[in-house]
Design a protein around this motif. Structure first.
Motif, PDB file in Angstrom:
ATOM      1  N   GLN A   7      77.883  40.671   1.527  1.00  0.00           N
ATOM      2  CA  GLN A   7      78.606  41.188   0.376  1.00  0.00           C
ATOM      3  C   GLN A   7      79.983  40.546   0.456  1.00  0.00           C
ATOM      4  O   GLN A   7      80.576  40.485   1.535  1.00  0.00           O
ATOM      5  CB  GLN A   7      78.711  42.704   0.467  1.00  0.00           C
ATOM      6  CG  GLN A   7      79.385  43.348  -0.715  1.00  0.00           C
ATOM      7  CD  GLN A   7      79.227  44.849  -0.692  1.00  0.00           C
ATOM      8  OE1 GLN A   7      78.140  45.360  -0.908  1.00  0.00           O
ATOM      9  NE2 GLN A   7      80.307  45.559  -0.427  1.00  0.00           N
ATOM     10  N   LYS A  42      83.799  39.438  -1.929  1.00  0.00           N
ATOM     11  CA  LYS A  42      84.611  39.488  -3.143  1.00  0.00           C
ATOM     12  C   LYS A  42      84.840  38.072  -3.648  1.00  0.00           C
ATOM     13  O   LYS A  42      85.016  37.146  -2.865  1.00  0.00           O
ATOM     14  CB  LYS A  42      85.966  40.123  -2.850  1.00  0.00           C
ATOM     15  CG  LYS A  42      85.891  41.597  -2.573  1.00  0.00           C
ATOM     16  CD  LYS A  42      87.268  42.158  -2.328  1.00  0.00           C
ATOM     17  CE  LYS A  42      87.174  43.627  -1.968  1.00  0.00           C
ATOM     18  NZ  LYS A  42      88.489  44.197  -1.644  1.00  0.00           N
ATOM     19  N   TYR A  80      80.035  40.887  -4.948  1.00  0.00           N
ATOM     20  CA  TYR A  80      78.686  40.343  -5.083  1.00  0.00           C
ATOM     21  C   TYR A  80      77.893  40.454  -3.784  1.00  0.00           C
ATOM     22  O   TYR A  80      78.465  40.516  -2.702  1.00  0.00           O
ATOM     23  CB  TYR A  80      78.756  38.860  -5.486  1.00  0.00           C
ATOM     24  CG  TYR A  80      79.503  38.654  -6.772  1.00  0.00           C
ATOM     25  CD1 TYR A  80      78.847  38.698  -7.990  1.00  0.00           C
ATOM     26  CD2 TYR A  80      80.887  38.459  -6.777  1.00  0.00           C
ATOM     27  CE1 TYR A  80      79.549  38.545  -9.176  1.00  0.00           C
ATOM     28  CE2 TYR A  80      81.584  38.305  -7.960  1.00  0.00           C
ATOM     29  CZ  TYR A  80      80.905  38.348  -9.164  1.00  0.00           C
ATOM     30  OH  TYR A  80      81.593  38.203 -10.337  1.00  0.00           O
ATOM     31  N   ILE A  81      76.573  40.410  -3.931  1.00  0.00           N
ATOM     32  CA  ILE A  81      75.651  40.312  -2.797  1.00  0.00           C
ATOM     33  C   ILE A  81      75.034  38.926  -2.891  1.00  0.00           C
ATOM     34  O   ILE A  81      74.682  38.460  -3.981  1.00  0.00           O
ATOM     35  CB  ILE A  81      74.543  41.380  -2.868  1.00  0.00           C
ATOM     36  CG1 ILE A  81      75.148  42.778  -2.804  1.00  0.00           C
ATOM     37  CG2 ILE A  81      73.531  41.177  -1.731  1.00  0.00           C
ATOM     38  CD1 ILE A  81      74.161  43.887  -3.143  1.00  0.00           C
ATOM     39  N   VAL A 127      77.788  43.720  -7.544  1.00  0.00           N
ATOM     40  CA  VAL A 127      78.118  45.082  -7.126  1.00  0.00           C
ATOM     41  C   VAL A 127      79.213  45.653  -8.024  1.00  0.00           C
ATOM     42  O   VAL A 127      79.138  46.784  -8.476  1.00  0.00           O
ATOM     43  CB  VAL A 127      78.581  45.113  -5.652  1.00  0.00           C
ATOM     44  CG1 VAL A 127      78.999  46.520  -5.233  1.00  0.00           C
ATOM     45  CG2 VAL A 127      77.489  44.577  -4.736  1.00  0.00           C
ATOM     46  N   LYS A 128      80.252  44.841  -8.283  1.00  0.00           N
ATOM     47  CA  LYS A 128      81.377  45.267  -9.117  1.00  0.00           C
ATOM     48  C   LYS A 128      81.679  44.166 -10.116  1.00  0.00           C
ATOM     49  O   LYS A 128      81.919  43.015  -9.729  1.00  0.00           O
ATOM     50  CB  LYS A 128      82.594  45.538  -8.231  1.00  0.00           C
ATOM     51  CG  LYS A 128      83.828  45.974  -8.988  1.00  0.00           C
ATOM     52  CD  LYS A 128      85.002  46.203  -8.020  1.00  0.00           C
ATOM     53  CE  LYS A 128      86.257  46.487  -8.783  1.00  0.00           C
ATOM     54  NZ  LYS A 128      87.229  45.403  -8.696  1.00  0.00           N
ATOM     55  N   TYR A 165      75.354  42.640   4.532  1.00  0.00           N
ATOM     56  CA  TYR A 165      74.757  43.597   3.600  1.00  0.00           C
ATOM     57  C   TYR A 165      73.394  43.974   4.161  1.00  0.00           C
ATOM     58  O   TYR A 165      72.539  43.113   4.357  1.00  0.00           O
ATOM     59  CB  TYR A 165      74.616  42.985   2.202  1.00  0.00           C
ATOM     60  CG  TYR A 165      74.026  43.949   1.214  1.00  0.00           C
ATOM     61  CD1 TYR A 165      74.818  44.938   0.643  1.00  0.00           C
ATOM     62  CD2 TYR A 165      72.684  43.900   0.877  1.00  0.00           C
ATOM     63  CE1 TYR A 165      74.288  45.850  -0.250  1.00  0.00           C
ATOM     64  CE2 TYR A 165      72.146  44.809  -0.020  1.00  0.00           C
ATOM     65  CZ  TYR A 165      72.948  45.777  -0.574  1.00  0.00           C
ATOM     66  OH  TYR A 165      72.422  46.683  -1.452  1.00  0.00           O
ATOM     67  N   SER A 212      71.343  44.749 -11.345  1.00  0.00           N
ATOM     68  CA  SER A 212      72.661  44.942 -10.729  1.00  0.00           C
ATOM     69  C   SER A 212      73.776  44.621 -11.721  1.00  0.00           C
ATOM     70  O   SER A 212      74.794  45.311 -11.764  1.00  0.00           O
ATOM     71  CB  SER A 212      72.801  44.100  -9.464  1.00  0.00           C
ATOM     72  OG  SER A 212      72.887  42.720  -9.765  1.00  0.00           O
ATOM     73  N   THR A 225      74.081  47.568 -14.139  1.00  0.00           N
ATOM     74  CA  THR A 225      74.723  48.714 -13.485  1.00  0.00           C
ATOM     75  C   THR A 225      76.220  48.474 -13.305  1.00  0.00           C
ATOM     76  O   THR A 225      77.037  49.344 -13.605  1.00  0.00           O
ATOM     77  CB  THR A 225      74.061  48.996 -12.124  1.00  0.00           C
ATOM     78  OG1 THR A 225      72.681  49.304 -12.346  1.00  0.00           O
ATOM     79  CG2 THR A 225      74.729  50.146 -11.401  1.00  0.00           C
ATOM     80  N   ALA A 226      76.590  47.281 -12.822  1.00  0.00           N
ATOM     81  CA  ALA A 226      78.001  46.955 -12.597  1.00  0.00           C
ATOM     82  C   ALA A 226      78.768  46.946 -13.926  1.00  0.00           C
ATOM     83  O   ALA A 226      79.898  47.441 -14.006  1.00  0.00           O
ATOM     84  CB  ALA A 226      78.135  45.609 -11.891  1.00  0.00           C
TER      85      ALA A 226
END
Length: 124
Positions: A7, A9, A15-16, A37-38, A78, A88, A91-92
């Protein structure tokens, strides 16, 4: 061959992915993106949460399988199940939208406008 997932930034997103290469001298790692992820924050990175800037950037999430250099300081292992990229991203995107929808600031409204455009572009 055992693949280790990370994981990391990249700018304001998280991100993964897979760590493909390390450049210790530059403190960077090459990551292949597998999931979001974000979602990145919209706007000017140098003037966060400001809407009255010269150019309010629309910031897209990195694409599936895109390769990018990430700071090694942000890389962690991760251990979970890696979600599908599309799920993903959805969701993010929704989490970022929901955070902004509770605020009545010019920055939030402009960010929501950009996120709505991205939702169409992403096909989610």
């Amino acid at each position: 061959m055992h693949v280790e997932f990370i994981q990391a930034k990249y700018k304001t997103g998280l991100y993964i992915g897979e760590l493909l290469e390390k450049r210790e001298s530059e403190q960077k790692g090459l990551m292949k993106v597998l999931a979001v992820v974000k979602h990145p924050t919209q706007g000017d990175l140098h003037q966060p949460k400001q809407s009255d800037v010269a150019y309010f950037h629309q910031r897209k999430a990195l694409a599936e399988f895109e390769k990018t250099w990430v700071p090694l300081a942000t890389v962690t292992l991760y251990k979970g199940e890696v979600p599908s990229y599309k799920d993903s991203l959805k969701t993010a995107w929704q989490e970022k939208y929901d955070q902004l929808a509770t605020k009545q600031t010019p920055f939030a409204q402009l960010s929501i406008q950009h996120l709505k455009e991205l939702k169409t572009e992403y096909g989610i």
